[in-house]
Scaffold this motif. Structure first.
Motif, mmCIF file in Angstrom:
data_model
loop_
_atom_site.group_PDB
_atom_site.id
_atom_site.type_symbol
_atom_site.label_atom_id
_atom_site.label_comp_id
_atom_site.label_asym_id
_atom_site.label_seq_id
_atom_site.Cartn_x
_atom_site.Cartn_y
_atom_site.Cartn_z
ATOM 1 N N GLY A 158 0.803 -1.221 0.000
ATOM 2 C CA GLY A 158 0.000 0.000 0.000
ATOM 3 C C GLY A 158 0.833 1.266 0.000
ATOM 4 O O GLY A 158 0.291 2.363 0.141
ATOM 5 N N THR A 159 2.133 1.123 -0.176
ATOM 6 C CA THR A 159 3.040 2.272 -0.167
ATOM 7 C C THR A 159 4.392 1.833 -0.703
ATOM 8 O O THR A 159 4.646 0.637 -0.880
ATOM 9 C CB THR A 159 3.205 2.818 1.269
ATOM 10 N N GLU A 160 5.255 2.805 -0.968
ATOM 11 C CA GLU A 160 6.621 2.463 -1.346
ATOM 12 C C GLU A 160 7.353 1.921 -0.127
ATOM 13 O O GLU A 160 7.075 2.313 0.997
ATOM 14 C CB GLU A 160 7.355 3.709 -1.871
ATOM 15 N N LYS A 161 8.303 1.014 -0.354
ATOM 16 C CA LYS A 161 9.092 0.488 0.752
ATOM 17 C C LYS A 161 9.868 1.603 1.432
ATOM 18 O O LYS A 161 10.430 2.471 0.775
ATOM 19 C CB LYS A 161 10.093 -0.560 0.257
ATOM 20 N N ASP A 162 9.879 1.573 2.749
ATOM 21 C CA ASP A 162 10.700 2.490 3.535
ATOM 22 C C ASP A 162 11.089 1.710 4.790
ATOM 23 O O ASP A 162 10.441 1.801 5.827
ATOM 24 C CB ASP A 162 9.923 3.761 3.892
ATOM 25 N N GLU A 163 12.154 0.939 4.653
ATOM 26 C CA GLU A 163 12.521 0.025 5.732
ATOM 27 C C GLU A 163 12.982 0.748 6.984
ATOM 28 O O GLU A 163 12.750 0.280 8.104
ATOM 29 C CB GLU A 163 13.584 -0.946 5.219
ATOM 30 N N ALA A 164 13.617 1.912 6.819
ATOM 31 C CA ALA A 164 14.059 2.677 7.989
ATOM 32 C C ALA A 164 12.851 3.173 8.778
ATOM 33 O O ALA A 164 12.841 3.124 10.017
ATOM 34 C CB ALA A 164 14.930 3.855 7.557
ATOM 35 N N TYR A 165 11.826 3.637 8.068
ATOM 36 C CA TYR A 165 10.606 4.084 8.762
ATOM 37 C C TYR A 165 9.904 2.887 9.400
ATOM 38 O O TYR A 165 9.375 2.986 10.509
ATOM 39 C CB TYR A 165 9.662 4.775 7.781
ATOM 40 N N ALA A 166 9.913 1.747 8.710
ATOM 41 C CA ALA A 166 9.307 0.535 9.269
ATOM 42 C C ALA A 166 9.975 0.175 10.593
ATOM 43 O O ALA A 166 9.297 -0.157 11.572
ATOM 44 C CB ALA A 166 9.436 -0.621 8.278
ATOM 45 N N ASN A 200 9.576 -9.993 15.859
ATOM 46 C CA ASN A 200 9.957 -10.829 14.729
ATOM 47 C C ASN A 200 10.464 -10.017 13.543
ATOM 48 O O ASN A 200 11.535 -10.301 12.999
ATOM 49 C CB ASN A 200 8.771 -11.695 14.299
ATOM 50 N N LEU A 201 9.705 -9.013 13.130
ATOM 51 C CA LEU A 201 10.114 -8.254 11.952
ATOM 52 C C LEU A 201 11.310 -7.350 12.222
ATOM 53 O O LEU A 201 12.147 -7.150 11.342
ATOM 54 C CB LEU A 201 8.939 -7.448 11.395
ATOM 55 N N LEU A 202 11.405 -6.808 13.436
ATOM 56 C CA LEU A 202 12.595 -6.011 13.754
ATOM 57 C C LEU A 202 13.814 -6.943 13.827
ATOM 58 O O LEU A 202 14.917 -6.567 13.406
ATOM 59 C CB LEU A 202 12.405 -5.264 15.070
ATOM 60 N N GLY A 203 13.614 -8.150 14.338
ATOM 61 C CA GLY A 203 14.689 -9.129 14.350
ATOM 62 C C GLY A 203 15.142 -9.463 12.934
ATOM 63 O O GLY A 203 16.344 -9.556 12.649
ATOM 64 N N LYS A 204 14.175 -9.613 12.032
ATOM 65 C CA LYS A 204 14.498 -9.876 10.627
ATOM 66 C C LYS A 204 15.253 -8.698 10.018
ATOM 67 O O LYS A 204 16.201 -8.884 9.240
ATOM 68 C CB LYS A 204 13.209 -10.144 9.841
ATOM 69 N N ALA A 205 14.823 -7.480 10.376
ATOM 70 C CA ALA A 205 15.497 -6.286 9.865
ATOM 71 C C ALA A 205 16.966 -6.273 10.280
ATOM 72 O O ALA A 205 17.860 -5.983 9.471
ATOM 73 C CB ALA A 205 14.786 -5.026 10.360
ATOM 74 N N TYR A 206 17.250 -6.590 11.528
ATOM 75 C CA TYR A 206 18.636 -6.623 12.010
ATOM 76 C C TYR A 206 19.403 -7.794 11.397
ATOM 77 O O TYR A 206 20.603 -7.685 11.126
ATOM 78 C CB TYR A 206 18.674 -6.703 13.534
ATOM 79 N N TYR A 207 18.747 -8.898 11.179
ATOM 80 C CA TYR A 207 19.399 -10.073 10.607
ATOM 81 C C TYR A 207 19.930 -9.765 9.205
ATOM 82 O O TYR A 207 21.067 -10.120 8.854
ATOM 83 C CB TYR A 207 18.414 -11.231 10.567
ATOM 84 N N PHE A 208 19.104 -9.101 8.399
ATOM 85 C CA PHE A 208 19.496 -8.798 7.023
ATOM 86 C C PHE A 208 20.103 -7.401 6.854
ATOM 87 O O PHE A 208 20.653 -7.097 5.803
ATOM 88 C CB PHE A 208 18.283 -8.918 6.088
ATOM 89 N N GLY A 209 19.960 -6.558 7.889
ATOM 90 C CA GLY A 209 20.406 -5.178 7.742
ATOM 91 C C GLY A 209 19.473 -4.383 6.854
ATOM 92 O O GLY A 209 19.908 -3.594 6.008
ATOM 93 N N LYS A 238 21.520 -8.426 17.983
ATOM 94 C CA LYS A 238 20.210 -7.823 18.225
ATOM 95 C C LYS A 238 19.108 -8.666 17.583
ATOM 96 O O LYS A 238 18.029 -8.848 18.153
ATOM 97 C CB LYS A 238 20.173 -6.396 17.692
ATOM 98 N N ALA A 239 19.400 -9.200 16.381
ATOM 99 C CA ALA A 239 18.413 -10.043 15.709
ATOM 100 C C ALA A 239 18.101 -11.267 16.561
ATOM 101 O O ALA A 239 16.928 -11.617 16.765
ATOM 102 C CB ALA A 239 18.944 -10.475 14.347
ATOM 103 N N PHE A 240 19.138 -11.889 17.089
ATOM 104 C CA PHE A 240 18.940 -13.098 17.896
ATOM 105 C C PHE A 240 18.168 -12.782 19.172
ATOM 106 O O PHE A 240 17.279 -13.538 19.568
ATOM 107 C CB PHE A 240 20.302 -13.723 18.240
ATOM 108 N N ARG A 241 18.468 -11.645 19.795
ATOM 109 C CA ARG A 241 17.772 -11.276 21.033
ATOM 110 C C ARG A 241 16.289 -11.035 20.772
ATOM 111 O O ARG A 241 15.424 -11.525 21.510
ATOM 112 C CB ARG A 241 18.404 -10.024 21.638
ATOM 113 N N LEU A 242 15.978 -10.289 19.721
ATOM 114 C CA LEU A 242 14.586 -9.960 19.407
ATOM 115 C C LEU A 242 13.795 -11.208 19.018
ATOM 116 O O LEU A 242 12.671 -11.429 19.493
ATOM 117 C CB LEU A 242 14.539 -8.934 18.276
ATOM 118 N N LEU A 243 14.375 -12.019 18.154
ATOM 119 C CA LEU A 243 13.692 -13.229 17.713
ATOM 120 C C LEU A 243 13.545 -14.237 18.844
ATOM 121 O O LEU A 243 12.544 -14.963 18.917
ATOM 122 C CB LEU A 243 14.451 -13.841 16.540
ATOM 123 N N SER A 244 14.523 -14.269 19.730
ATOM 124 C CA SER A 244 14.445 -15.168 20.890
ATOM 125 C C SER A 244 13.315 -14.749 21.819
ATOM 126 O O SER A 244 12.610 -15.597 22.386
ATOM 127 C CB SER A 244 15.771 -15.171 21.661
#
Length: 413
Positions: free
Chosen positions: A265-273, A292-301, A310-316
């Motif tokens: 429904g919008t252009e991607k803006d991962e930093a805003y996400a 989960n999604l913030l963990g994914k964001a840190y996992y892939f950058g 940080k990804a592991f902590r959030l997903l855990s």
């Protein structure tokens, strides 16, 4: 109950139900506590509702749930002379014969008439309470009538239809007066009807949540956004998710974030996400979707600097609160020692909780079983996983195994 609601109760209803996005819910609860202690039965009843959970009050207020105290408060409200308390207790099954004997009303009808008078004067909560008395058939006990009160079944059903139908107008009045929960029962009334007495009229339910959304109720905005999403109106849905988020609705910042994260429904803006997920976690540190999604964001950058720790902590955290959504990433981190010490046993545990296809996961499981890392060696099982994977890593690992003439797999020396 007095013939008018007290100023404390009126203010509390404004802040808890009619204009809840002002964020004064906790102040309203404190006001009710004080008024209840001073003998205001209506305050006691509304206070009980506040402690009943999200089925009865907006989750955005952050009120605690306490079923045991709810029961005590409802009984207390009846004894304090609250006609609203009588009807709410009746509706929730708390108006037992012993409790009913303690009410200072000559009959349930007398209590109902008092609430009805307040509803006719325009109070939305009382309008909602009256509507519920018709919608849930409480009128039978209030009017002390039953099937045996009528000459035949046809007459009884005619009476039921007449009484039940009255809920429609009262729910509409309550909804327009700010009692947003009225939309839920009105929606059920229209979409399901009532047995063979009231026929469904689903077309009338179409704009219920839109009306609530436009009136500014965050929960209605979130529900309306969900409906728009199902209809494929993703841009419009995002607008309402934002309205709900700004109004404090739990989970709405996550919804806004996931839309920007994936470009829905919008252009991607991962930093805003990422900033949206952080807002959700500031409200609730254990909100599963945001972790989960913030963990994914840190996992892939994505939208943030890559950080496996940080990804592991959030997903855990999400996993520890019963979400298996991120088990692949957790398994990968443990397998490769990304953001956490390498641990093949934990990696296998996470990866075997996956219920979807993933070639990289099959490689890792094949590697673990084939080499007996943190688990008993099982070369045939390991080879089967590696073959299923088909990745470059898996093909290279398969070179370490050979099959005998009798079909038995073993590691090459």
């Amino acid at each position: 109950m007095a013939k008018e609601l007290s100023s404390e109760v009126k203010q509390a209803l404004e802040d808890i139900y009619y204009h809840e996005r002002t964020g004064r819910g906790k102040e309203a609860m404190a006001l009710l506590e004080k008024a209840s202690a001073a003998g205001d039965g209506d305050a006691t009843c509304i206070l009980a509702r506040c402690l009943c959970g999200r089925q009865y009050v907006w989750a955005g207020h952050g009120f605690p749930e306490d079923d045991a105290r709810v029961t005590k408060l409802l009984h207390k409200s009846v004894e304090q002379g609250s006609a609203i308390g009588v009807l709410v207790s009746l509706r929730t099954g708390e108006l037992t014969p012993s409790v009913q004997k303690k009410m200072p009303f000559e009959s349930l009808q007398a209590a109902f008439d008092e609430v009805l008078a307040l509803a006719e004067k325009g109070d939305a909560f009382c309008q909602y309470t009256v509507a519920n008395s018709y919608f849930w058939w409480d009128f039978l006990r209030i009017q002390n009538k039953g099937k045996d009160s009528f000459p035949n079944e046809a007459a009884f059903k005619s009476y039921l239809k007449e009484q039940i139908s009255k809920c429609e107008d009262w729910f509409w009045k309550a909804l327009r007066g700010g009692m947003y929960f009225a939309a839920n029962n009105l929606n059920q009334f229209y979409t399901k009807g009532d047995e063979d007495i009231i026929a469904p009229q689903p077309e009338k339910a179409r704009d219920l949540y839109k009306i609530g959304a436009e009136a500014g109720h965050p929960i209605m905005q979130a529900i309306y956004a969900d409906d728009l999403t199902k209809e494929g109106k993703k841009e419009e849905a995002l607008r309402w998710y934002k309205e709900a988020a700004e109004g404090g609705h739990p989970g709405a910042w996550y919804d806004v974030g996931r839309c920007y994260f994936d470009g829905v429904g919008t252009e991607k803006d991962e930093a805003y996400a990422v900033s949206c997920f952080e807002k959700e976690l500031a409200r609730d540190p254990h909100y599963l979707g945001a972790n989960n999604l913030l963990g994914k964001a840190y996992y892939f950058g994505r939208g943030v600097q890559q950080d496996y720790a940080k990804a592991f902590r959030l997903l855990s955290d999400a996993y520890d609160h019963e979400s298996s959504w991120g088990v692949y990433y957790l398994g990968d981190c443990c397998f490769r020692g990304r953001g956490t010490p390498q641990d093949y046993e934990k990696a296998r545990m996470y990866l075997e909780k996956m219920d979807w296809e993933n070639k990289n996961a099959y490689f890792m499981l094949g590697y673990i079983y084939g080499r007996g890392l943190g688990v008993a060696e099982d070369i045939p099982k390991g080879v089967a996983y590696l073959q299923k994977s088909g990745t470059a890593e898996a093909k290279e690992e398969l070179l370490h195994y050979k099959k005998s003439l009798f079909g038995k797999w073993s590691r090459r020396k």
